[in-house]
Design an enzyme around this catalytic site. Structure first.
Site, mmCIF file in Angstrom:
data_model
loop_
_atom_site.group_PDB
_atom_site.id
_atom_site.type_symbol
_atom_site.label_atom_id
_atom_site.label_comp_id
_atom_site.label_asym_id
_atom_site.label_seq_id
_atom_site.Cartn_x
_atom_site.Cartn_y
_atom_site.Cartn_z
ATOM 1 N N LYS A 102 0.843 -1.194 0.000
ATOM 2 C CA LYS A 102 0.000 0.000 0.000
ATOM 3 C C LYS A 102 0.880 1.248 0.000
ATOM 4 C CE LYS A 102 -1.839 2.504 3.118
ATOM 5 N NZ LYS A 102 -1.582 3.750 2.360
ATOM 6 N N GLU A 126 9.666 0.658 10.946
ATOM 7 C CA GLU A 126 10.725 1.651 10.734
ATOM 8 C C GLU A 126 10.055 3.010 10.868
ATOM 9 O OE1 GLU A 126 13.712 0.964 10.680
ATOM 10 O OE2 GLU A 126 13.816 -1.130 10.064
ATOM 11 N N GLU A 176 10.320 15.838 15.632
ATOM 12 C CA GLU A 176 10.822 15.575 14.278
ATOM 13 C C GLU A 176 10.201 16.575 13.300
ATOM 14 O OE1 GLU A 176 9.388 12.084 12.184
ATOM 15 O OE2 GLU A 176 11.342 11.810 11.251
HETATM 16 P P1 NAD Z 1 2.492 8.096 8.073
HETATM 17 O O1 NAD Z 1 2.724 7.294 9.291
HETATM 18 O O2 NAD Z 1 1.505 9.185 8.110
HETATM 19 O O3 NAD Z 1 2.033 7.146 6.869
HETATM 20 C C1 NAD Z 1 2.784 6.027 6.475
HETATM 21 C C2 NAD Z 1 1.849 5.038 5.794
HETATM 22 O O4 NAD Z 1 0.940 4.506 6.744
HETATM 23 C C3 NAD Z 1 0.990 5.620 4.681
HETATM 24 O O5 NAD Z 1 0.942 4.690 3.607
HETATM 25 C C4 NAD Z 1 -0.366 5.753 5.347
HETATM 26 O O6 NAD Z 1 -1.447 5.739 4.432
HETATM 27 C C5 NAD Z 1 -0.380 4.531 6.226
HETATM 28 N N1 NAD Z 1 -1.335 4.558 7.333
HETATM 29 C C6 NAD Z 1 -2.016 5.608 7.851
HETATM 30 N N2 NAD Z 1 -2.789 5.208 8.889
HETATM 31 C C7 NAD Z 1 -2.582 3.881 9.035
HETATM 32 C C8 NAD Z 1 -3.064 2.901 9.951
HETATM 33 N N3 NAD Z 1 -3.909 3.220 10.932
HETATM 34 N N4 NAD Z 1 -2.620 1.647 9.807
HETATM 35 C C9 NAD Z 1 -1.739 1.312 8.856
HETATM 36 N N5 NAD Z 1 -1.248 2.189 7.951
HETATM 37 C C10 NAD Z 1 -1.658 3.469 8.055
HETATM 38 O O7 NAD Z 1 3.937 8.604 7.653
HETATM 39 P P2 NAD Z 1 4.316 9.592 6.458
HETATM 40 O O8 NAD Z 1 3.845 10.956 6.838
HETATM 41 O O9 NAD Z 1 3.899 8.997 5.163
HETATM 42 O O10 NAD Z 1 5.917 9.525 6.514
HETATM 43 C C11 NAD Z 1 6.676 10.354 7.321
HETATM 44 C C12 NAD Z 1 7.157 9.651 8.558
HETATM 45 O O11 NAD Z 1 7.756 8.415 8.209
HETATM 46 C C13 NAD Z 1 8.234 10.388 9.323
HETATM 47 O O12 NAD Z 1 7.985 10.310 10.708
HETATM 48 C C14 NAD Z 1 9.513 9.647 8.995
HETATM 49 O O13 NAD Z 1 10.540 9.788 9.922
HETATM 50 C C15 NAD Z 1 9.005 8.264 8.866
HETATM 51 N N6 NAD Z 1 9.890 7.459 8.041
HETATM 52 C C16 NAD Z 1 10.640 6.504 8.651
HETATM 53 C C17 NAD Z 1 11.535 5.759 7.915
HETATM 54 C C18 NAD Z 1 12.375 4.706 8.581
HETATM 55 O O14 NAD Z 1 12.913 3.859 7.892
HETATM 56 N N7 NAD Z 1 12.515 4.704 9.878
HETATM 57 C C19 NAD Z 1 11.656 5.970 6.545
HETATM 58 C C20 NAD Z 1 10.872 6.950 5.950
HETATM 59 C C21 NAD Z 1 9.981 7.677 6.720
#
Ligand code: NAD
Length: 471
Positions: free
Chosen positions: A168, A241, A371
């Site tokens: 997804k 992650e 962050e």
């Molecule tokens: P997010 O958590 O808002 O979304 C990530 C994904 O989760 C999206 O595909 C979203 O649609 C999905 N999602 C939303 N609600 C959900 C739920 N209840 N259950 C399952 N999936 C759900 O994150 P974002 O804004 O897309 O990305 C930014 C964040 O990601 C930052 O905090 C960044 O540090 C982190 N990030 C971490 C890594 C790592 O490897 N540690 C890498 C990239 C980004």
């Protein structure tokens, strides 16, 4: 404009509805993208479940060959995908080109791993073997900062181990992933990989689905918590992650001129929207002014704009919500510290913020403690190593950290005291498929990449055979 398709059970299909995808540099709609429904998500899980036994039964060499075919197919379309990635994600074309190259490299490198049976005891009384079996359907949930590379962090390991998948993408960056789905349709048996988009409304359905055996999630810590609790009902395996607030510590013997460009690159790649970016910079008071000045000069010189234009170094924030969030950090930073370069870009379309350096700011300020995930770097003055280590560790996050010094042995001593999944010396953001990667504290659970990452896509099964020497 609308030839994008979901991938379900080997077929490229329209979404039950559509949703607009916007170029963050122009705010223009670039695609009427298929949007999956709950029923389509369920269909995708069912297709993955049906494909699993056949895929798992193949010899690992056949699964490896299929992943390499996928890498070949990606290579043939890398240029087209890189341009699309810049248009949907915003990053400069040079960074998109690099993301494509890394994606292919991860596919190829991780496909070379193996899952041999390990004999832990072969004695008089018993022979004990460790087998690594596939789990079943793996759900991969992807964020918007590296829409394709993060797929390649997960897919080759999940498939090599014999699992099937439902991927997804993030709602604002689905397009490159859907193009990648076309390659999966060409190179993999039906149902082994399925890709379903959403408008941020199907993640929970996928991560709590009873037929999903493992969730591999990359995204924010907040959503990671939700994934963790939704996995509880059926005790799913999870790899998380999550967010980071990486500290970089610059010791008093570092050369400000030499380290500034590297620190700048570590903080501002992808407009700071990198989990592992430098997000807090702790600098010894002896070189504080000089390093702030160097960083400010680099920030002033950086070309900000549409990533498709030549020479652009910093693209826009990826989406409106993130832009608004980072503007909030900017406002607070002006109050909590002194902005010496950068600021918001006003007057045109696109969600642009110039690389921003904030000095005379300290722990307790939101820009330091939280962050920012955007192009604003707080530079904090410290009085010595103990002071820096204490502040760096005083965070719920622990993804990466780095130490900068002209004396690597001295830096090593500091590195060993930092609480993070990865600690670098005189570099930051250096990672690759052969190096395990994971977060400490609230930055994650489990690891990705390398053999350690592969093991997380398997069920360890012990075969313990009694040996009766009398017979
Ligand atoms: P997010 O958590 O808002 O979304 C990530 C994904 O989760 C999206 O595909 C979203 O649609 C999905 N999602 C939303 N609600 C959900 C739920 N209840 N259950 C399952 N999936 C759900 O994150 P974002 O804004 O897309 O990305 C930014 C964040 O990601 C930052 O905090 C960044 O540090 C982190 N990030 C971490 C890594 C790592 O490897 N540690 C890498 C990239 C980004």
């Amino acid at each position: 404009m609308s030839d994008y398709k979901l991938l379900i059970g080997g077929r490229l299909v329209a979404g039950d509805t559509t949703m607009p995808v916007v170029n963050p540099a122009t705010e223009a709609v670039i695609a009427d993208c298929p949007r999956g429904s709950a029923a389509q998500m369920d269909e995708a899980v069912a297709a993955a479940k049906a494909a699993f036994p056949g895929w798992a039964a193949l010899p690992i060499a056949d699964r490896r060959a299929a992943i390499l075919r996928l890498a070949d197919a990606l290579n043939r379309r890398a240029e087209e995908f890189a341009r699309l990635l810049t248009r949907e994600q915003g990053k400069p074309l040079s960074e998109s080109t690099a993301e494509l190259a890394y994606t292919e490299a991860f596919l190829r490198s991780l496909a070379t791993l193996d899952l041999p049976v390990r004999v832990v005891e072969d004695g008089e009384r018993r022979r004990v073997e460790l087998h690594r079996r596939p789990l079943g359907v793996v759900a991969a949930i992807i964020p918007w900062n590296f829409p394709l590379l993060i797929v390649a962090f997960k897919l080759p390991l999940a498939l090599l181990a014999g699992n099937s998948m439902v991927i997804k993408p993030a709602p604002t960056t689905p397009l490159t992933t859907l193009r990648f789905g076309e390659l999966c349709a060409e190179t993999l048996p039906p149902g082994v990989v399925n890709i379903v988009t959403d408008a941020n409304d199907l993640g929970a359905r996928l991560s709590s689905h009873p037929d999903v055996r493992k969730v591999t999630f990359t995204g924010s810590t907040e959503t990671g918590r939700r994934v963790m609790s939704s996995a509880a009902a059926t005790i799913k395996r999870i790899t998380l992650e999550l967010g980071g607030n990486d500290a970089a510590i610059v010791l008093d013997d570092a050369d400000p001129k030499a380290v500034a460009p590297k620190l700048f690159a570590g903080a501002f790649m992808n407009a700071g929207q990198v989990c592992l970016a430098i997000k807090r910079l702790y600098v010894h008071e002896r070189i504080y002014d000089a390093l702030c000045a160097e960083l400010a000069a680099l920030a002033e010189a950086a070309v900000v704009g549409d990533g498709l234009l030549p020479d652009v170094r910093i693209g826009p924030l990826q989406n409106r919500a993130q832009y608004d969030k980072v503007l909030g950090f900017l406002e607070d930073a002006g109050r909590d510290g002194r902005i010496i370069a950068g600021g918001a870009v006003t007057g045109g379309p696109g969600w642009f913020i110039r690389p921003t350096i904030v000095r005379d700011i300290a722990d307790g300020a939101r820009l330091v403690d939280e962050e920012q995930f955007g192009p604003i770097l707080p530079v904090i003055r410290v009085t010595g190593i103990d002071d820096a280590v204490r502040r760096a560790n005083a965070s719920p996050y622990g993804l990466g950290a780095s130490v900068w010094s002209s004396n690597p042995d001295r830096a090593y001593g500091v590195a060993c005291r930092l609480e993070a999944g990865t600690v670098w010396i005189n570099t930051h953001l250096d990672f690759g498929p052969t190096i395990p990667f994971g977060g400490a504290k609230q930055s994650g659970l489990g690891v990705e990449f390398a053999e350690e990452g592969l093991a997380e896509f398997t069920q360890l099964t012990v075969i313990n055979r009694a040996i009766n020497r009398a017979n």
